[in-house]
Write a protein that holds these residues in place. Structure first.
Motif, PDB file in Angstrom:
ATOM      1  N   ARG A   1      42.870   4.413  46.696  1.00  0.00           N
ATOM      2  CA  ARG A   1      42.330   4.199  45.466  1.00  0.00           C
ATOM      3  C   ARG A   1      43.083   5.191  44.594  1.00  0.00           C
ATOM      4  O   ARG A   1      43.509   6.105  45.012  1.00  0.00           O
ATOM      5  N   VAL A   2      43.392   4.733  43.291  1.00  0.00           N
ATOM      6  CA  VAL A   2      43.989   5.546  42.400  1.00  0.00           C
ATOM      7  C   VAL A   2      43.695   5.704  41.004  1.00  0.00           C
ATOM      8  O   VAL A   2      43.035   4.985  40.866  1.00  0.00           O
TER       9      VAL A   2
ATOM     10  N   ALA B   1      41.701  12.268  45.796  1.00  0.00           N
ATOM     11  CA  ALA B   1      41.629  13.117  46.720  1.00  0.00           C
ATOM     12  C   ALA B   1      40.962  12.634  47.975  1.00  0.00           C
ATOM     13  O   ALA B   1      41.490  12.917  49.193  1.00  0.00           O
ATOM     14  N   VAL B   2      39.930  11.843  47.801  1.00  0.00           N
ATOM     15  CA  VAL B   2      38.955  11.306  48.814  1.00  0.00           C
ATOM     16  C   VAL B   2      39.973  10.565  49.997  1.00  0.00           C
ATOM     17  O   VAL B   2      39.595  10.490  51.177  1.00  0.00           O
ATOM     18  N   ASP B   3      41.073   9.802  49.234  1.00  0.00           N
ATOM     19  CA  ASP B   3      41.891   9.042  50.211  1.00  0.00           C
ATOM     20  C   ASP B   3      43.051   9.472  50.798  1.00  0.00           C
ATOM     21  O   ASP B   3      43.970   8.871  51.509  1.00  0.00           O
TER      22      ASP B   3
ATOM     23  N   LEU C   1      33.335  10.509  44.230  1.00  0.00           N
ATOM     24  CA  LEU C   1      33.733  10.311  45.602  1.00  0.00           C
ATOM     25  C   LEU C   1      34.219  11.579  46.195  1.00  0.00           C
ATOM     26  O   LEU C   1      33.681  11.777  47.424  1.00  0.00           O
ATOM     27  N   TYR C   2      35.009  12.432  45.685  1.00  0.00           N
ATOM     28  CA  TYR C   2      35.474  13.678  46.101  1.00  0.00           C
ATOM     29  C   TYR C   2      34.063  14.751  46.429  1.00  0.00           C
ATOM     30  O   TYR C   2      34.050  15.451  47.417  1.00  0.00           O
ATOM     31  N   ILE C   3      33.338  14.957  45.404  1.00  0.00           N
ATOM     32  CA  ILE C   3      31.949  15.552  45.605  1.00  0.00           C
ATOM     33  C   ILE C   3      31.328  15.192  46.738  1.00  0.00           C
ATOM     34  O   ILE C   3      30.903  15.865  47.576  1.00  0.00           O
TER      35      ILE C   3
END
Length: 337
Positions: A199-200, A287-289, A315-317
């Motif tokens: 994801r971007v 960042a999550v990916d 997603l990061y949180i």
């Protein structure tokens, strides 16, 4: 405690959570490529999440442990055994007895594994980090990858980790390798895949590309080439073209920035990325990916999927909240609860 390097593997370095606060003077962040694996491995042996570990790429090191050590291996699925054959399982604490020669072989899946030792790898900190940046010979062990004959010192383990090691020793007297009965379940790990969808968010210069190029970037697969390394993944796929020539001054970049050089083939910057770059930025990996991306091997294929900045932040949180829950659960297990 001392660990002696018998064989260093393909590319084994000391890495921690990264070198922060110095990008303004051109010092790269470095640190483990798979930050989730780094944190998980450290938590399993009672270390601080960003403590120094050994990061091994594709082929692991052969190490002799001169003293008992509590270790954990996270990230890539790497064949790891002692000299007599018992397997060292991943994603759990394992007691390795003094005198054991641990052989970490090829990765079966994934690209990089983090080996944490209770107490952390005790190389000197340079600019507040023990991470190795080979290009500038900064940090780690003499600023380089490990070599045969190197001796690594390990700090004192936390009291809870020492107590867990004692329990494992008592449960398996005489065993060279004594794993805990519990582990981090696959559901709690990143969704590693050989051919992932990454994801971007849209990059600052994305609108400078021809419409067809942006569509191709988000709809066609790209292959990770053998020229990829810790600085960046060079991709091969549909060529991306600018709408018109674009002259840029250097702009800030970071891990996960997708730049497009004049040949039209994207580059994803990774942990050893430079601090600025002059190529147009097509996208930024969420960042999550980044852990998923860190485990890709040369030859693997990936696709990109655009999400909003708000979605990437959410997603990061969520990932950080899940890591806190994981840390709490591991702490209870180590304490014997």
């Amino acid at each position: 405690m001392t660990i002696e390097v018998i064989k260093p593997g393909l590319f084994t370095t000391v890495q921690d959570g990264g070198r922060f606060g110095y990008r303004g003077i051109g010092v790269v962040t470095s640190g483990a490529m798979d930050r989730f694996a780094l944190q998980a491995a450290n938590l399993l042996v009672g270390n601080e999440p960003g403590a120094a570990v050994l990061e091994m790429t594709l082929t692991g090191a052969s190490l002799e442990f001169h003293d008992d050590a509590l270790v954990s291996l996270c990230g890539a699925d790497m064949d790891a055994r002692d000299e007599e054959g018992p397997l060292l399982p991943g994603w759990r604490p394992v007691l390795v007895r003094g005198g054991t020669a641990l052989r970490l072989g090829h990765t079966r899946r994934g690209a990089r594994a983090c080996l944490a030792v209770a107490g952390g790898i005790a190389v000197p900190a340079v600019l507040a980090s023990r991470s190795t940046h080979v290009r500038s010979r900064l940090g780690g062990l003499a600023g380089r990858a490990l070599q045969p004959g190197d001796r690594l010192q390990v700090g004192p383990p936390a009291a809870a980790a020492a107590a867990l090691a004692a329990r494992l020793a008592a449960a398996a007297p005489g065993a060279q390798i004594a794993p805990a009965a519990w582990a981090i379940t696959p559901k709690a790990r990143p969704p590693y895949a050989e051919h992932p969808v990454v994801r971007v968010t849209r990059g600052r210069e994305a609108e400078s590309f021809a419409g067809g190029s942006l569509q191709s970037f988000l709809s066609t697969p790209y292959r990770v080439t053998p020229q990829s390394d810790r600085m960046g993944y060079r991709l091969n796929g549909e060529r991306l073209l600018l709408s018109e020539p674009l002259e840029m001054i250097s702009e800030s970049v970071t891990m996960g920035t997708v730049q497009v050089p004049p040949d039209g083939q994207p580059i994803i910057l990774m942990a050893d990325a430079q601090t600025t770059g002059g190529y147009p930025r097509m996208a930024q990996v969420a960042a999550v990916d980044l852990p998923v991306l860190a485990q890709m091997r040369p030859g693997s294929m990936l696709r990109f999927r655009e999400i909003s900045l708000a979605a990437a932040q959410a997603l990061y949180i969520q990932q950080q909240l899940e890591l806190r829950e994981l840390a709490a659960a591991i702490s209870l297990k180590i304490a014997g609860s």
